[in-house]
Design a protein around this motif. Structure first.
Motif, mmCIF file in Angstrom:
data_model
loop_
_atom_site.group_PDB
_atom_site.id
_atom_site.type_symbol
_atom_site.label_atom_id
_atom_site.label_comp_id
_atom_site.label_asym_id
_atom_site.label_seq_id
_atom_site.Cartn_x
_atom_site.Cartn_y
_atom_site.Cartn_z
ATOM 1 N N ASN A 74 0.819 -1.296 -0.193
ATOM 2 C CA ASN A 74 0.058 0.024 0.059
ATOM 3 C C ASN A 74 0.907 1.242 -0.020
ATOM 4 O O ASN A 74 0.336 2.276 0.465
ATOM 5 N N ASN A 75 2.040 1.336 -0.542
ATOM 6 C CA ASN A 75 2.734 2.426 -0.792
ATOM 7 C C ASN A 75 3.070 2.511 -2.234
ATOM 8 O O ASN A 75 3.039 1.832 -2.952
ATOM 9 N N THR A 76 3.184 3.937 -2.289
ATOM 10 C CA THR A 76 3.508 4.618 -3.856
ATOM 11 C C THR A 76 4.875 4.998 -3.682
ATOM 12 O O THR A 76 5.346 5.799 -2.974
ATOM 13 N N SER A 77 5.597 4.317 -4.780
ATOM 14 C CA SER A 77 7.067 4.646 -4.613
ATOM 15 C C SER A 77 7.657 4.542 -6.109
ATOM 16 O O SER A 77 6.852 4.030 -7.209
ATOM 17 N N ASN A 78 8.816 4.651 -6.680
ATOM 18 C CA ASN A 78 9.382 4.333 -7.934
ATOM 19 C C ASN A 78 9.851 2.919 -7.640
ATOM 20 O O ASN A 78 10.792 2.646 -7.170
ATOM 21 N N TRP A 79 9.245 2.195 -8.587
ATOM 22 C CA TRP A 79 9.488 0.746 -8.608
ATOM 23 C C TRP A 79 10.882 0.508 -9.441
ATOM 24 O O TRP A 79 11.234 1.217 -10.060
ATOM 25 N N ILE A 80 11.437 -0.635 -9.099
ATOM 26 C CA ILE A 80 12.687 -0.963 -9.715
ATOM 27 C C ILE A 80 12.803 -1.903 -10.987
ATOM 28 O O ILE A 80 11.644 -2.777 -10.842
ATOM 29 N N LEU A 81 13.317 -1.620 -11.997
ATOM 30 C CA LEU A 81 13.086 -2.532 -13.195
ATOM 31 C C LEU A 81 14.623 -3.147 -13.306
ATOM 32 O O LEU A 81 15.689 -2.845 -13.166
ATOM 33 N N GLU A 82 14.448 -4.367 -13.355
ATOM 34 C CA GLU A 82 15.840 -5.286 -13.340
ATOM 35 C C GLU A 82 15.881 -6.544 -14.234
ATOM 36 O O GLU A 82 14.694 -6.955 -14.411
ATOM 37 N N LYS A 83 17.038 -6.527 -14.864
ATOM 38 C CA LYS A 83 17.210 -7.655 -15.703
ATOM 39 C C LYS A 83 18.205 -8.338 -15.134
ATOM 40 O O LYS A 83 19.240 -8.148 -14.778
ATOM 41 N N ASN A 84 17.704 -9.857 -14.830
ATOM 42 C CA ASN A 84 18.927 -10.619 -14.405
ATOM 43 C C ASN A 84 18.702 -11.830 -15.243
ATOM 44 O O ASN A 84 18.042 -12.319 -16.061
ATOM 45 N N ALA A 85 20.022 -12.766 -15.172
ATOM 46 C CA ALA A 85 20.280 -13.905 -15.914
ATOM 47 C C ALA A 85 20.916 -14.955 -14.973
ATOM 48 O O ALA A 85 21.737 -14.636 -14.200
ATOM 49 N N THR A 86 20.626 -16.155 -15.447
ATOM 50 C CA THR A 86 21.084 -17.459 -14.797
ATOM 51 C C THR A 86 22.177 -17.895 -15.629
ATOM 52 O O THR A 86 21.865 -17.999 -16.950
ATOM 53 N N TYR A 87 23.425 -17.901 -15.188
ATOM 54 C CA TYR A 87 24.358 -18.341 -16.020
ATOM 55 C C TYR A 87 24.777 -19.933 -15.711
ATOM 56 O O TYR A 87 24.977 -20.094 -14.408
ATOM 57 N N ALA A 88 25.411 -20.684 -16.557
ATOM 58 C CA ALA A 88 25.998 -21.761 -16.148
ATOM 59 C C ALA A 88 27.353 -21.570 -15.871
ATOM 60 O O ALA A 88 27.797 -20.873 -16.437
ATOM 61 N N SER A 89 27.783 -22.269 -14.843
ATOM 62 C CA SER A 89 29.383 -21.882 -14.371
ATOM 63 C C SER A 89 29.863 -23.010 -14.288
ATOM 64 O O SER A 89 29.539 -24.232 -13.858
ATOM 65 N N LEU A 90 31.145 -23.168 -14.609
ATOM 66 C CA LEU A 90 32.316 -24.071 -14.513
ATOM 67 C C LEU A 90 33.323 -23.600 -13.405
ATOM 68 O O LEU A 90 34.151 -22.757 -13.663
ATOM 69 N N PHE A 91 33.627 -24.190 -12.258
ATOM 70 C CA PHE A 91 34.630 -23.935 -11.253
ATOM 71 C C PHE A 91 34.237 -22.514 -10.853
ATOM 72 O O PHE A 91 35.360 -21.603 -10.963
ATOM 73 N N PHE A 92 33.142 -22.369 -10.615
ATOM 74 C CA PHE A 92 32.673 -20.897 -10.011
ATOM 75 C C PHE A 92 32.943 -19.577 -11.403
ATOM 76 O O PHE A 92 32.609 -18.538 -10.812
ATOM 77 N N ILE A 93 33.067 -19.994 -12.315
ATOM 78 C CA ILE A 93 33.241 -18.865 -13.524
ATOM 79 C C ILE A 93 32.118 -18.784 -14.433
ATOM 80 O O ILE A 93 31.976 -19.978 -15.179
ATOM 81 N N SER A 94 31.404 -18.106 -14.584
ATOM 82 C CA SER A 94 30.116 -17.836 -15.412
ATOM 83 C C SER A 94 30.586 -18.095 -17.032
ATOM 84 O O SER A 94 31.449 -17.218 -17.296
ATOM 85 N N ILE A 95 30.025 -18.803 -17.532
ATOM 86 C CA ILE A 95 30.249 -19.089 -19.175
ATOM 87 C C ILE A 95 29.245 -18.810 -20.010
ATOM 88 O O ILE A 95 29.452 -18.086 -20.850
ATOM 89 N N VAL A 96 28.006 -19.537 -19.869
ATOM 90 C CA VAL A 96 26.712 -19.299 -20.831
ATOM 91 C C VAL A 96 25.627 -18.837 -20.190
ATOM 92 O O VAL A 96 25.165 -19.392 -19.196
#
Ligand SMILES: [Zn+2]
Length: 79
Positions: free
Chosen positions: A27-49
């Motif tokens: 019930n608040n009026t505010s400026n909403w957040i617009l967000e783009k996020n992606a899930t990456y496949a990772s190999l040894f904790f390094i994002s690849i695809v």
């Protein structure tokens, strides 16, 4: 041999909309957040695809919001 696969989420873009929006959840009026996020496949904790991209539009107070498709996201981003 030991290979470590995984997946991790990354925020690609985030911005606050200029047009205030009313949230029916908190019930608040505010400026909403617009967000783009992606899930990456990772190999040894390094994002690849990138596997999946999500476009979100949500209230900054309670985080309640909605998913958008790419067209709606770009339209809101440029308005
Ligand atoms: Zn809210």
């Amino acid at each position: 041999m030991f290979i470590l696969f995984g997946a991790n989420d990354k925020v690609m873009e985030q911005q606050q909309c200029r047009i205030p929006e009313h949230c029916n959840h908190c019930n608040n009026t505010s400026n909403w957040i617009l967000e783009k996020n992606a899930t990456y496949a990772s190999l040894f904790f390094i994002s690849i695809v990138p596997l999946k991209t999500r476009y979100l539009y949500y209230c900054p107070i309670c985080k309640h919001g909605q998913k958008l498709d790419a067209d709606a996201y770009n339209w809101k981003k440029n308005s």
